[in-house]
Design a protein around this motif. Structure first.
Motif, PDB file in Angstrom:
ATOM      1  N   ASP A   1       0.817  -1.209   0.000  1.00  0.00           N
ATOM      2  CA  ASP A   1       0.000   0.000   0.000  1.00  0.00           C
ATOM      3  C   ASP A   1       0.849   1.257   0.000  1.00  0.00           C
ATOM      4  O   ASP A   1       0.527   2.244  -0.671  1.00  0.00           O
ATOM      5  CB  ASP A   1      -0.926   0.000   1.227  1.00  0.00           C
ATOM      6  CG  ASP A   1      -2.021  -1.046   1.103  1.00  0.00           C
ATOM      7  OD1 ASP A   1      -2.222  -1.536  -0.022  1.00  0.00           O
ATOM      8  OD2 ASP A   1      -2.656  -1.368   2.113  1.00  0.00           O
ATOM      9  N   THR A   2       1.931   1.238   0.773  1.00  0.00           N
ATOM     10  CA  THR A   2       2.811   2.410   0.826  1.00  0.00           C
ATOM     11  C   THR A   2       3.425   2.670  -0.535  1.00  0.00           C
ATOM     12  O   THR A   2       3.497   3.813  -0.998  1.00  0.00           O
ATOM     13  CB  THR A   2       3.918   2.203   1.880  1.00  0.00           C
ATOM     14  OG1 THR A   2       3.318   1.921   3.141  1.00  0.00           O
ATOM     15  CG2 THR A   2       4.795   3.434   1.973  1.00  0.00           C
TER      16      THR A   2
ATOM     17  N   GLU B   1       0.764   4.179  -2.903  1.00  0.00           N
ATOM     18  CA  GLU B   1       0.549   5.601  -2.631  1.00  0.00           C
ATOM     19  C   GLU B   1       1.685   6.435  -3.187  1.00  0.00           C
ATOM     20  O   GLU B   1       1.463   7.519  -3.769  1.00  0.00           O
ATOM     21  CB  GLU B   1       0.400   5.827  -1.124  1.00  0.00           C
ATOM     22  CG  GLU B   1      -0.863   5.225  -0.532  1.00  0.00           C
ATOM     23  CD  GLU B   1      -0.893   5.317   0.978  1.00  0.00           C
ATOM     24  OE1 GLU B   1       0.044   5.921   1.538  1.00  0.00           O
ATOM     25  OE2 GLU B   1      -1.831   4.775   1.586  1.00  0.00           O
TER      26      GLU B   1
END
Length: 237
Positions: free
Chosen positions: A4-5, A8
Motif C-alpha cells: 500500500d505504501t 501511494e
C-alpha cells in the motif's frame, strides 16, 4: 507487486509528473493547452486500446494500456484542479468512486445479505436507484458517446428492466415532421430501414445473453485474420 505504501508513492509520483507537465514554468506547452474536451479523442483511443489488450493482447499489453487510461484520469483531474473554479482534484475523484463503490456493495460493506449473483445485482440496482433518484427517465444516463451497438443494447436492457413496451416504428412525431419537410418518408429510407433491421438483431443478441459489440469485434478480428492470411505478399527481392 507493490504494498500500500508503494502504491501511494507511485500515485503521488504520477500526479507530480502531470503537475510538472502543466506547470507554467518549465512545463509542456502542448499539455497546458489541453482541455477536457480536446482530450476526449485520446481518452476514447486509450480505452479502445485497453479493450483490445484485454480481448486480444498479452499481460504486458494490459498493464501498459491500463496505465495509459490511468494517465488520462490523472491528467483530467489535474486540469480540473488548475481551472479558475478549482472544481475538483484527483483526491476528490478517488474519494467519490471509493464511496460510491462501498454504497453499491452493501452485502460487503453493510448489513445486507446476498444469496447469489442475482441478489448482488438487485442490491446494486437499488443503491444506484437511490443515487439517481432525480432522473426523470429510465433511459437517462446512457451515454450518447457509446458505440451504436452498445448503446442500443443498453437502452433495450433499461427497457426490459423497466417493464416498458417495445418501441416500434418511428421514434417521435418530431422526426416525422422533419422528414415530411425534407420531402422524405423515413419508412422508405433505406438507411433507416437497414438500421431498424440491425436493431432487431441486436435485440435478439440481448435475449440470447450475447454482448453485441463484443461479438462484432470478434467477428471483425476473425475477418481481418482471414484477409491477412490470403493477402499477397510483396517480399523484397
Amino acid at each position: 507487486m507493490h504494498d500500500d505504501t508503494g502504491l501511494e508513492a507511485e500515485v503521488r509520483e504520477l500526479s507530480g509528473v502531470v503537475e510538472a507537465l502543466l506547470a507554467d514554468q518549465g512545463g509542456c506547452e502542448w499539455n497546458r493547452s489541453q482541455t477536457h474536451e480536446s482530450l476526449v479523442t485520446y481518452l476514447v483511443e486509450e480505452c479502445a486500446e485497453l479493450v483490445e489488450a484485454i480481448e486480444d493482447g498479452t499481460v504486458d499489453d494490459r498493464r501498459e494500456e491500463l496505465g495509459d487510461v490511468l494517465y488520462q484520469v490523472v491528467l483530467h483531474a489535474a486540469i480540473a484542479a488548475r481551472g479558475s473554479d478549482g472544481a475538483f482534484d484527483l483526491a476528490d475523484v478517488v474519494r467519490d468512486v471509493r464511496l460510491k463503490t462501498v454504497r453499491r456493495h452493501p452485502h460487503v460493506f453493510g448489513g445486507e445479505a446476498a444469496a447469489d449473483v442475482d441478489d448482488i445485482v438487485r442490491l446494486w440496482n437499488a443503491a444506484k436507484a437511490v443515487e439517481k433518484a432525480s432522473r426523470s427517465s429510465a433511459y437517462d444516463g446512457v451515454p450518447r458517446g457509446l458505440p451504436a451497438l452498445s448503446r442500443a443494447q443498453k437502452l433495450e436492457g433499461r427497457r426490459v428492466a423497466a417493464g416498458a413496451p417495445q418501441a416500434i416504428g418511428r421514434a417521435a412525431d418530431a422526426d416525422a415532421e422533419a422528414d415530411d419537410e425534407a420531402g422524405a418518408d423515413a419508412a422508405a429510407d433505406a438507411e433507416l430501414a437497414w438500421g431498424r433491421d440491425l436493431l432487431d438483431v441486436v435485440d435478439r443478441a440481448g435475449r440470447d445473453g450475447i454482448d453485441a459489440e463484443r461479438a462484432l469485434r470478434r467477428a471483425v478480428r476473425e475477418r481481418e485474420a482471414l484477409l491477412r492470411a490470403v493477402e499477397p505478399r510483396h517480399d523484397d527481392d
